[in-house]
Design a protein around this motif. Structure first.
Motif, PDB file in Angstrom:
ATOM      1  N   GLU A  93      -8.321   4.073  -5.516  1.00  0.00           N
ATOM      2  CA  GLU A  93      -9.603   4.664  -5.179  1.00  0.00           C
ATOM      3  C   GLU A  93      -9.650   6.078  -5.731  1.00  0.00           C
ATOM      4  O   GLU A  93      -8.678   6.830  -5.613  1.00  0.00           O
ATOM      5  CB  GLU A  93      -9.764   4.683  -3.654  1.00  0.00           C
ATOM      6  CG  GLU A  93     -11.186   4.755  -3.197  1.00  0.00           C
ATOM      7  CD  GLU A  93     -11.299   4.600  -1.689  1.00  0.00           C
ATOM      8  OE1 GLU A  93     -11.259   5.630  -0.998  1.00  0.00           O
ATOM      9  OE2 GLU A  93     -11.416   3.458  -1.215  1.00  0.00           O
ATOM     10  N   THR A 103       2.027   4.734   0.942  1.00  0.00           N
ATOM     11  CA  THR A 103       1.756   5.562   2.122  1.00  0.00           C
ATOM     12  C   THR A 103       2.125   7.026   1.896  1.00  0.00           C
ATOM     13  O   THR A 103       1.515   7.912   2.464  1.00  0.00           O
ATOM     14  CB  THR A 103       2.526   5.041   3.354  1.00  0.00           C
ATOM     15  OG1 THR A 103       3.914   4.974   3.042  1.00  0.00           O
ATOM     16  CG2 THR A 103       2.020   3.670   3.765  1.00  0.00           C
ATOM     17  N   GLY A 110      -2.527   5.336  -0.757  1.00  0.00           N
ATOM     18  CA  GLY A 110      -3.685   4.443  -0.697  1.00  0.00           C
ATOM     19  C   GLY A 110      -3.728   3.422  -1.823  1.00  0.00           C
ATOM     20  O   GLY A 110      -4.437   2.422  -1.726  1.00  0.00           O
ATOM     21  N   ARG A 162       0.856  -1.187   0.000  1.00  0.00           N
ATOM     22  CA  ARG A 162       0.000   0.000   0.000  1.00  0.00           C
ATOM     23  C   ARG A 162       0.894   1.239   0.000  1.00  0.00           C
ATOM     24  O   ARG A 162       1.786   1.363   0.846  1.00  0.00           O
ATOM     25  CB  ARG A 162      -0.913   0.023   1.220  1.00  0.00           C
ATOM     26  CG  ARG A 162      -1.764   1.310   1.286  1.00  0.00           C
ATOM     27  CD  ARG A 162      -2.716   1.338   2.466  1.00  0.00           C
ATOM     28  NE  ARG A 162      -3.837   0.444   2.176  1.00  0.00           N
ATOM     29  CZ  ARG A 162      -4.107  -0.651   2.882  1.00  0.00           C
ATOM     30  NH1 ARG A 162      -3.366  -1.007   3.900  1.00  0.00           N
ATOM     31  NH2 ARG A 162      -5.137  -1.389   2.568  1.00  0.00           N
TER      32      ARG A 162
END
Length: 189
Positions: free
Chosen positions: A157, A77, A126, A75
């Motif tokens: 997203e 960051t 993300g 992920r």
């Protein structure tokens, strides 16, 4: 009585004992290589070597650890001018037990046109990224690469909170708003 040992503790002399699991010999002295309980195992009666075996038991097995060449899911960051920081979530298809930090440097984003890579157009915080471990890096983070077609962003997203859909190897689109965003997209088979 159980004796708890840690790596580097002396377990015995190699003239008296054989080194078993969790132990190693250095200069005729047997040392612990793991944390756990010191245990002495008697030799089998028909064994040629009649020395007892000294070993370390009860140690907790560590989870998966990223190694050079491993495929990982991570992920994003933080995105900086020359690199993106990531937390490694999985090694292969298995989740890691502890947190491992990774870095994708500008020169490791893609194979071609390395000098034209802009990190903020490749990753956003993300994003879930598939990458390959290049090396153990420095003491703070593993060096990762997305410089293959099948590596890059696999899930992102949008600002609207929707999971974006890849529309090319450099763009993803929000299915709700239709807005496109730049990414280094992984080619998923």
């Amino acid at each position: 009585m159980t004796e708890i040992v840690t790596p580097g503790d002396v377990l015995g002399n190699a003239a008296e004992f054989q080194a078993g699991k969790g132990a190693y010999v250095n200069d005729n002295t047997i040392y612990a290589s793991l944390t756990g309980s010191r245990r002495v195992v008697s030799p089998l009666p028909d064994s040629l070597d009649q020395r007892a075996t000294v070993e370390v038991t009860g140690h907790k097995a560590h989870g998966l650890i990223p190694e050079p060449g491993s495929l990982v899911l991570a992920r994003v960051t933080k995105v900086m001018a020359r690199m993106a920081s990531v937390d490694i979530l999985c090694v292969g298809s298995k989740a890691v037990r502890e947190k491992f930090a990774g870095v994708i440097r500008q020169q490791d984003v893609r194979e071609t046109e390395i000098d034209k890579v802009e990190i903020h157009q490749s990753f956003r915080p993300g994003d879930i990224v598939r990458a390959m471990v290049l090396s153990l890096g420095d003491s703070r983070a593993y060096y990762l690469s997305t410089a293959k077609n099948e590596l890059g962003v696999v899930s992102a997203e949008s600002a609207a909170g929707e999971t974006m859909v890849p529309i090319s190897w450099t763009e993803m689109q929000c299915p709700l708003s239709g807005q496109t965003e730049q990414r280094k997209v992984a080619k998923v088979a």
